[in-house]
Design an enzyme around this catalytic site. Structure first.
Site, short mmCIF file in Angstrom:
data_model
loop_
_atom_site.label_atom_id
_atom_site.label_comp_id
_atom_site.label_asym_id
_atom_site.label_seq_id
_atom_site.Cartn_x
_atom_site.Cartn_y
_atom_site.Cartn_z
N LYS A 1 10.46 32.36 71.47
CA LYS A 1 9.20 32.35 71.49
C LYS A 1 8.74 31.60 72.87
O LYS A 1 9.50 31.02 73.54
CB LYS A 1 8.60 31.29 70.33
CG LYS A 1 9.24 31.89 68.91
CD LYS A 1 8.13 32.76 68.22
CE LYS A 1 8.49 33.02 66.78
NZ LYS A 1 7.94 34.35 66.52
N ASP B 1 13.14 45.77 57.18
CA ASP B 1 13.38 45.24 58.48
C ASP B 1 12.33 45.80 59.39
O ASP B 1 12.57 47.16 59.67
CB ASP B 1 14.78 45.43 59.05
CG ASP B 1 14.96 44.61 60.42
OD1 ASP B 1 13.80 44.73 61.17
OD2 ASP B 1 15.96 43.93 60.43
N HIS B 2 11.30 45.59 59.76
CA HIS B 2 10.22 46.32 60.38
C HIS B 2 10.39 46.78 61.65
O HIS B 2 10.01 47.86 62.13
CB HIS B 2 8.97 45.85 60.33
CG HIS B 2 8.36 44.61 61.50
ND1 HIS B 2 9.12 43.48 61.47
CD2 HIS B 2 8.16 44.72 62.63
CE1 HIS B 2 8.96 42.68 62.54
NE2 HIS B 2 8.27 43.84 63.48
N HIS C 1 16.44 41.80 63.17
CA HIS C 1 15.81 42.86 64.07
C HIS C 1 17.02 43.07 65.32
O HIS C 1 17.10 44.07 65.62
CB HIS C 1 14.71 42.22 64.60
CG HIS C 1 13.75 41.86 63.72
ND1 HIS C 1 13.41 42.35 62.44
CD2 HIS C 1 12.60 40.75 63.68
CE1 HIS C 1 12.17 41.98 61.79
NE2 HIS C 1 11.74 41.00 62.61
#
Ligand code: BG6
Length: 451
Positions: A302, A138-139, A201
């Site tokens: 977004k 999970d960056h 995230h």
């Protein structure tokens, strides 16, 4: 490895160009580069065919001999999740796991589509790899300021004693993006904001904010505390509760900075009648002693006006305003953690307005890490791949975390599926549906503007 055929030269040329484009340090086309590039090899591989894995094995053994590598192998899969299982089997059948060193599997999200599919995926991978050999990326957990949350909390005497429902009014996590779905319409239209950002995230950042201090800084101790938060999330049991606590939206035509922006339904590879959410906001409760009654508001979308990730901790107000009297409310204290693209923290406090007798104004004590010359935070992926190579698994998600996050998110997705078209619209370039503001207003709160 990938399907399409390419020569070593083409592959190394791509590598060179990528370094020029994305790295902080540029490569020069000299002997040093040539010798470095020899460490990279490309192989065209059909991942459903075990033969290719036998070849891969032979090639790997040759490279290990050539570079005197002791057989430690890290497999990094950025693939459609349905393929994780067959690749794992073929790695095993092709002999890739029979080495003298360690084997580790790094996998990219999405880890499934819901709890059921994630379980299937996990069972397949677990037939080949042990849990401690699996590194689920999970960056966001690789971001400097997300990792810093723990330090800010557990290394500062003036935060931890206040870190509970007696002193904190609410917590807000915003992860806003200006981009649309770009070239990922095919994937995104199937996933939507809840699965793309919420399950991973956003819930991961929430766990870092809400977890109890671990008794030791060992990966399993930290992950144990995180999973307890996920298990304490109050589930939305009915679609009425989902309706009350979660807002979903989809962007329609709009504009930002003088640019016309298309509607989501007009984006490439998106179904023109799609009901996929490109925005969601939710009010969550962590039902434990520390957090009882404190709303955690999270939102992501977004085509919002700015690209930012920020966490705002709003403290409770003072019992009395001795300066201006009860009628005038003092601004609450805030702790703001800026995750990206700006990295830093600031604390909003009330202070005397210079020159006045009793005027109070909020001021920010600001630490901007990304503004400091000489501080060069590693990129999230840089750090995570390095961690995986050295066997440090703290900032990877363990299976029970993934499963708990899915079971929470599934309830929302199931309620939405009953009324697929029931999303709000918001113009591209705006802050999302009004309903998200109303949800906070109902609790006497508002979204703090991002800085
Ligand atoms: C990814 C999502 O995991 O995170 C993308 O799939 C999103 O949709 C991205 O754009 C955001 O990451 P960052 O690091 O740019 O905030």
């Amino acid at each position: 490895m990938a399907r399409r055929p390419r020569s070593q030269e083409e592959f190394r040329e791509d590598l060179f160009q990528s370094i020029q484009e994305f790295c902080r340090y540029k490569a020069e086309d000299n002997e040093e580069w040539k010798s470095f590039a020899q460490h990279f090899e490309y192989k065209s591989l059909d991942i459903n065919n075990v033969e290719g894995f036998h070849e891969l094995h032979d090639q790997t053994v040759q490279l290990e001999e050539k570079f005197h590598i002791p057989g430690n192998r890290l497999f990094y899969l950025a693939l459609a999740p349905e393929l994780f299982g067959s690749v794992s089997y073929n790695l095993q059948k092709g002999g890739m796991l029979d080495s003298a060193g360690w084997n580790r599997l790094v996998i990219e999200k999405p880890f499934g589509y819901d709890l059921e599919s994630a379980k299937t995926l996990n069972e397949q991978i677990r037939e080949v790899f042990k849990e401690e050999e699996i590194y689920r990326i999970d960056h966001y957990l690789g971001k400097e300021m997300v990792q810093n949350i723990e330090v800010i909390r557990f290394a500062n005497a003036f935060f931890e004693p206040l870190w509970n429902n007696k002193h904190i009014s609410n917590i807000q996590i915003t992860l806003s993006e200006t981009v649309g779905v770009e070239e990922r319409g095919g994937y995104y239209d199937h996933a939507g904001a809840l699965r793309d950002m919420g399950q991973n995230h956003m819930l991961q950042m929430l766990t870092m904010i809400a977890m109890e201090p671990p008794s030791r800084l060992l990966p399993e101790d930290i992950r144990d505390e995180k999973v307890k938060v996920l298990r304490s999330l109050r589930p939305y049991a009915t679609s009425e509760e989902v309706e009350k606590n979660v807002v979903r939206g989809q962007y329609v035509k709009g504009n930002a900075r003088g640019r016309e922006l298309p509607a989501y339904r007009e984006e490439d590879k998106v179904n023109p009648e799609s009901n996929t959410e490109t925005y969601f906001a939710a009010r969550l409760f962590v039902d434990n002693f520390r957090w009882a009654g404190v709303p955690f508001y999270i939102r992501t979308g977004k085509r919002l006006p700015v690209k930012t990730t920020e966490i705002v901790v709003e403290f409770q107000g003072m019992p009395n305003n001795v300066y201006l009297g009860q009628k005038h409310k003092l601004e609450p204290n805030l702790l703001v953690i800026r995750v990206n693209p700006m990295e830093g923290i600031y604390v909003k406090i009330n202070a005397k307005k210079p020159g006045s007798e009793s005027e109070i104004e909020p001021l920010a004590m600001d630490f901007c890490q990304s503004c400091m010359v000489g501080i060069n935070s590693p990129e999230a992926y840089e750090r995570l791949l390095h961690d995986a190579a050295r066997g440090e698994s703290t900032y990877f998600t363990r299976w029970d975390e993934v499963a708990s996050a899915w079971s929470f998110v599934d309830k929302i997705a199931e309620a939405w599926a009953q009324n697929p078209a029931d999303h709000a619209e918001y113009p591209a370039g705006s802050w999302g549906p009004k309903k998200a503001d109303e949800m906070l207003a109902a609790g006497g709160h508002h979204w703090w503007p991002v800085s």
